[in-house]
Design a protein around this motif. Structure first.
Motif, PDB file in Angstrom:
ATOM      1  N   GLN A 139      -9.396   4.059  -0.412  1.00  0.00           N
ATOM      2  CA  GLN A 139      -9.396   2.664   0.090  1.00  0.00           C
ATOM      3  C   GLN A 139      -7.795   2.135   0.441  1.00  0.00           C
ATOM      4  OE1 GLN A 139     -10.852   3.937  -2.436  1.00  0.00           O
ATOM      5  NE2 GLN A 139     -13.025   3.393  -2.439  1.00  0.00           N
ATOM      6  N   VAL A 140      -7.182   2.605  -0.636  1.00  0.00           N
ATOM      7  CA  VAL A 140      -5.432   2.273  -0.126  1.00  0.00           C
ATOM      8  C   VAL A 140      -5.056   2.927   0.759  1.00  0.00           C
ATOM      9  CG1 VAL A 140      -3.305   2.463  -1.257  1.00  0.00           C
ATOM     10  CG2 VAL A 140      -5.299   1.928  -2.776  1.00  0.00           C
ATOM     11  N   ASN A 141      -5.339   4.318   1.176  1.00  0.00           N
ATOM     12  CA  ASN A 141      -4.841   4.863   2.138  1.00  0.00           C
ATOM     13  C   ASN A 141      -5.338   4.030   3.453  1.00  0.00           C
ATOM     14  OD1 ASN A 141      -3.716   6.685   0.633  1.00  0.00           O
ATOM     15  ND2 ASN A 141      -5.500   8.161   0.794  1.00  0.00           N
ATOM     16  N   PHE A 142      -6.669   3.701   3.566  1.00  0.00           N
ATOM     17  CA  PHE A 142      -7.313   3.019   4.753  1.00  0.00           C
ATOM     18  C   PHE A 142      -6.225   1.826   5.054  1.00  0.00           C
ATOM     19  CE2 PHE A 142     -10.112   0.442   6.995  1.00  0.00           C
ATOM     20  CZ  PHE A 142     -10.463   0.919   8.103  1.00  0.00           C
ATOM     21  N   LEU A 143      -6.113   0.948   4.207  1.00  0.00           N
ATOM     22  CA  LEU A 143      -5.464  -0.133   4.280  1.00  0.00           C
ATOM     23  C   LEU A 143      -4.028  -0.048   4.705  1.00  0.00           C
ATOM     24  CD1 LEU A 143      -6.242  -2.846   1.339  1.00  0.00           C
ATOM     25  CD2 LEU A 143      -6.660  -3.016   3.993  1.00  0.00           C
ATOM     26  N   LEU A 144      -3.362   1.142   4.184  1.00  0.00           N
ATOM     27  CA  LEU A 144      -2.073   1.584   4.687  1.00  0.00           C
ATOM     28  C   LEU A 144      -2.160   1.934   6.308  1.00  0.00           C
ATOM     29  CD1 LEU A 144       1.038   2.188   4.265  1.00  0.00           C
ATOM     30  CD2 LEU A 144      -0.074   4.771   3.606  1.00  0.00           C
ATOM     31  N   GLY A 149     -11.298  -2.654   5.017  1.00  0.00           N
ATOM     32  CA  GLY A 149     -10.325  -2.226   4.080  1.00  0.00           C
ATOM     33  C   GLY A 149      -9.868  -3.244   2.876  1.00  0.00           C
ATOM     34  N   PHE A 150      -9.981  -4.359   2.900  1.00  0.00           N
ATOM     35  CA  PHE A 150      -9.930  -5.101   1.708  1.00  0.00           C
ATOM     36  C   PHE A 150     -11.455  -5.166   1.021  1.00  0.00           C
ATOM     37  CE2 PHE A 150     -11.728  -9.012   3.664  1.00  0.00           C
ATOM     38  CZ  PHE A 150     -12.386  -9.754   2.577  1.00  0.00           C
ATOM     39  N   ILE A 151     -12.350  -5.254   1.512  1.00  0.00           N
ATOM     40  CA  ILE A 151     -13.839  -5.303   1.029  1.00  0.00           C
ATOM     41  C   ILE A 151     -13.955  -4.024   0.233  1.00  0.00           C
ATOM     42  CG2 ILE A 151     -16.096  -5.198   1.195  1.00  0.00           C
ATOM     43  CD1 ILE A 151     -14.952  -8.067   1.405  1.00  0.00           C
ATOM     44  N   ALA A 152     -13.511  -2.753   0.847  1.00  0.00           N
ATOM     45  CA  ALA A 152     -13.545  -1.494   0.048  1.00  0.00           C
ATOM     46  C   ALA A 152     -12.649  -1.511  -1.310  1.00  0.00           C
ATOM     47  CB  ALA A 152     -13.264  -0.341   1.172  1.00  0.00           C
ATOM     48  N   LEU A 153     -11.341  -1.876  -0.922  1.00  0.00           N
ATOM     49  CA  LEU A 153     -10.424  -1.965  -2.106  1.00  0.00           C
ATOM     50  C   LEU A 153     -10.933  -2.960  -3.193  1.00  0.00           C
ATOM     51  CD1 LEU A 153      -7.857  -0.630  -3.103  1.00  0.00           C
ATOM     52  CD2 LEU A 153      -6.596  -2.654  -1.743  1.00  0.00           C
ATOM     53  N   ALA A 154     -11.378  -4.112  -2.789  1.00  0.00           N
ATOM     54  CA  ALA A 154     -11.624  -4.875  -3.720  1.00  0.00           C
ATOM     55  C   ALA A 154     -13.199  -4.500  -4.423  1.00  0.00           C
ATOM     56  CB  ALA A 154     -12.337  -6.318  -3.180  1.00  0.00           C
ATOM     57  N   VAL A 155     -14.073  -3.515  -3.860  1.00  0.00           N
ATOM     58  CA  VAL A 155     -15.118  -3.022  -4.794  1.00  0.00           C
ATOM     59  C   VAL A 155     -14.600  -1.935  -5.744  1.00  0.00           C
ATOM     60  CG1 VAL A 155     -17.109  -1.608  -4.226  1.00  0.00           C
ATOM     61  CG2 VAL A 155     -16.775  -3.854  -2.830  1.00  0.00           C
ATOM     62  N   VAL A 174      -0.083  -5.062  -7.929  1.00  0.00           N
ATOM     63  CA  VAL A 174      -0.081  -4.660  -6.509  1.00  0.00           C
ATOM     64  C   VAL A 174      -1.347  -4.570  -5.832  1.00  0.00           C
ATOM     65  CG1 VAL A 174       0.896  -2.897  -5.241  1.00  0.00           C
ATOM     66  CG2 VAL A 174       2.270  -3.584  -6.880  1.00  0.00           C
ATOM     67  N   ILE A 175      -2.053  -3.929  -6.541  1.00  0.00           N
ATOM     68  CA  ILE A 175      -3.765  -3.894  -5.908  1.00  0.00           C
ATOM     69  C   ILE A 175      -4.237  -4.956  -5.560  1.00  0.00           C
ATOM     70  CG2 ILE A 175      -6.026  -3.146  -6.337  1.00  0.00           C
ATOM     71  CD1 ILE A 175      -4.834  -0.900  -8.033  1.00  0.00           C
ATOM     72  N   VAL A 176      -4.221  -6.014  -6.510  1.00  0.00           N
ATOM     73  CA  VAL A 176      -4.788  -7.454  -6.404  1.00  0.00           C
ATOM     74  C   VAL A 176      -3.854  -8.280  -5.059  1.00  0.00           C
ATOM     75  CG1 VAL A 176      -4.864  -9.677  -7.406  1.00  0.00           C
ATOM     76  CG2 VAL A 176      -5.485  -7.755  -8.573  1.00  0.00           C
ATOM     77  N   ALA A 177      -2.598  -7.964  -5.077  1.00  0.00           N
ATOM     78  CA  ALA A 177      -1.884  -8.506  -3.889  1.00  0.00           C
ATOM     79  C   ALA A 177      -2.287  -7.938  -2.706  1.00  0.00           C
ATOM     80  CB  ALA A 177      -0.419  -8.372  -4.057  1.00  0.00           C
ATOM     81  N   SER A 178      -2.591  -6.703  -2.595  1.00  0.00           N
ATOM     82  CA  SER A 178      -2.803  -5.982  -1.422  1.00  0.00           C
ATOM     83  C   SER A 178      -4.203  -6.433  -1.069  1.00  0.00           C
ATOM     84  CB  SER A 178      -3.097  -4.618  -1.606  1.00  0.00           C
ATOM     85  OG  SER A 178      -3.366  -3.738  -0.489  1.00  0.00           O
ATOM     86  N   ASN A 200       0.796  -1.397  -0.129  1.00  0.00           N
ATOM     87  CA  ASN A 200       0.126   0.045  -0.005  1.00  0.00           C
ATOM     88  C   ASN A 200       0.681   1.414  -0.107  1.00  0.00           C
ATOM     89  OD1 ASN A 200      -2.952  -0.945   0.403  1.00  0.00           O
ATOM     90  ND2 ASN A 200      -1.900  -1.976   2.023  1.00  0.00           N
ATOM     91  N   ALA A 201       1.989   1.091   0.648  1.00  0.00           N
ATOM     92  CA  ALA A 201       3.081   2.415   0.544  1.00  0.00           C
ATOM     93  C   ALA A 201       3.562   2.524  -1.000  1.00  0.00           C
ATOM     94  CB  ALA A 201       4.070   2.013   1.366  1.00  0.00           C
ATOM     95  N   TYR A 202       3.629   1.539  -1.572  1.00  0.00           N
ATOM     96  CA  TYR A 202       4.005   1.519  -2.950  1.00  0.00           C
ATOM     97  C   TYR A 202       2.889   2.409  -3.959  1.00  0.00           C
ATOM     98  CZ  TYR A 202       4.866   0.163  -7.860  1.00  0.00           C
ATOM     99  OH  TYR A 202       4.857   0.334  -9.286  1.00  0.00           O
ATOM    100  N   LEU A 203       1.663   1.867  -3.670  1.00  0.00           N
ATOM    101  CA  LEU A 203       0.360   2.358  -4.430  1.00  0.00           C
ATOM    102  C   LEU A 203       0.234   3.830  -4.153  1.00  0.00           C
ATOM    103  CD1 LEU A 203      -2.060  -0.605  -4.034  1.00  0.00           C
ATOM    104  CD2 LEU A 203      -0.869   0.116  -5.949  1.00  0.00           C
ATOM    105  N   CYS A 204       0.386   4.064  -2.879  1.00  0.00           N
ATOM    106  CA  CYS A 204       0.368   5.403  -2.449  1.00  0.00           C
ATOM    107  C   CYS A 204       1.507   6.645  -3.135  1.00  0.00           C
ATOM    108  CB  CYS A 204       0.132   5.804  -0.685  1.00  0.00           C
ATOM    109  SG  CYS A 204      -1.034   4.998  -0.189  1.00  0.00           S
ATOM    110  N   SER A 205       2.708   5.848  -2.998  1.00  0.00           N
ATOM    111  CA  SER A 205       3.762   6.880  -3.765  1.00  0.00           C
ATOM    112  C   SER A 205       4.191   6.635  -5.187  1.00  0.00           C
ATOM    113  CB  SER A 205       5.168   6.340  -3.086  1.00  0.00           C
ATOM    114  OG  SER A 205       5.304   4.935  -3.197  1.00  0.00           O
ATOM    115  N   SER A 206       3.291   5.768  -5.749  1.00  0.00           N
ATOM    116  CA  SER A 206       3.482   5.722  -7.253  1.00  0.00           C
ATOM    117  C   SER A 206       2.521   6.576  -7.868  1.00  0.00           C
ATOM    118  CB  SER A 206       3.378   3.864  -7.833  1.00  0.00           C
ATOM    119  OG  SER A 206       1.800   4.163  -7.456  1.00  0.00           O
ATOM    120  N   ASN A 207       2.874   6.680  -9.270  1.00  0.00           N
ATOM    121  CA  ASN A 207       2.109   7.803 -10.241  1.00  0.00           C
ATOM    122  C   ASN A 207       0.950   6.945 -10.976  1.00  0.00           C
ATOM    123  OD1 ASN A 207       3.430   9.834  -9.233  1.00  0.00           O
ATOM    124  ND2 ASN A 207       5.166   9.462 -10.713  1.00  0.00           N
TER     125      ASN A 207
END
Length: 238
Positions: free
Chosen positions: A39-44, A89-95, A110-114, A23-30
């Protein structure tokens, strides 16, 4: 049971570290061309929550804190709260991922792995919550019995303290009564002595003031032999 708990906490720690990195990678990537999704921020946040407040308390709280019912309830609450965080967290990201119109590149994997590791963490914390609740339920009756025994001991100590205080007060009152009685007896004894002395003095005065003895009788008393047989010398003789 303790070994199972250690393995469970170890897997939770490992998966939380992996989820934190993803999730840190997702937040820092472009990859999103804008701010990272909530959703990513919440999982972080959930990963950081798991690694720092939650797992240290759950792993070492039983060793540092007394094993009473309140602390066990706190363990159940911490496990359940962390489980809910991972579930949400994982339900919100999956939706959110399912609603994407398209996804390409490394960020999709990365999203699927998270999502997968978030689901794993939810399962692990569901199991640990069940174990914590079961441990609390098993020791609940024992804790209640210990509390009842302690309350009975405290009540008995209070009763003994009240009894000793009453006995002490009774002894103090008895001592005061004895002192007052002694002072009364001493006063009566002094009054009796004074009365006898006054009566004796009055009797002697009455005896010498009466006509029972004449001056000649008194002078003859001076010539009476003493106890050792000697006769006292007449007054005025050389």
């Amino acid at each position: 049971m303790e070994l199972v708990g250690l393995v469970l906490r170890g897997l939770q720690t490992l998966f939380a570290i992996i989820s934190l990195g993803l999730n840190a990678y997702l937040c820092s990537s472009n990859a999103f061309y804008r701010l990272s999704p909530s959703q990513v921020n919440f999982l972080l946040f959930t990963s950081i929550w798991t690694l720092f407040p939650a797992l240290p308390f759950l792993a070492f709280g039983t060793r540092l804190l007394p094993a009473n019912a309140n602390n066990k309830i706190a363990h159940v609450a911490m496990d359940a709260l962390t489980m809910l965080f991972w579930f949400a967290g994982f339900i919100a990201l999956a939706v959110w991922y399912n609603d994407l119109s398209f996804c390409f590149g490394k960020a999709c994997g990365v999203i699927v792995a998270s999502i997968v590791f978030g689901a794993f963490e939810w399962v692990l914390f569901s199991i640990s919550t069940a174990f914590s609740a079961l441990d609390w339920w098993r020791t609940r009756d024992a804790a209640s019995e210990i509390l009842r025994i302690q309350q009975a001991k405290l009540k008995r100590l209070r009763t003994q303290k009240r009894f000793l205080k009453d006995q002490e007060q009774k002894m103090f009152d008895k001592a005061l009564d004895d002192i007052e009685e002694l002072e009364r007896l001493e006063g009566l004894e002094r009054a009796s002595r004074l009365e006898v002395a006054a009566h004796s003095s009055q009797s002697i005065d009455e005896l010498f003031s009466s006509d029972v003895f004449s001056p000649g009788d008194l002078s003859s008393l001076d010539q009476m032999p003493m106890v050792d047989g000697t006769v006292p010398e007449a007054s005025g003789s050389s």
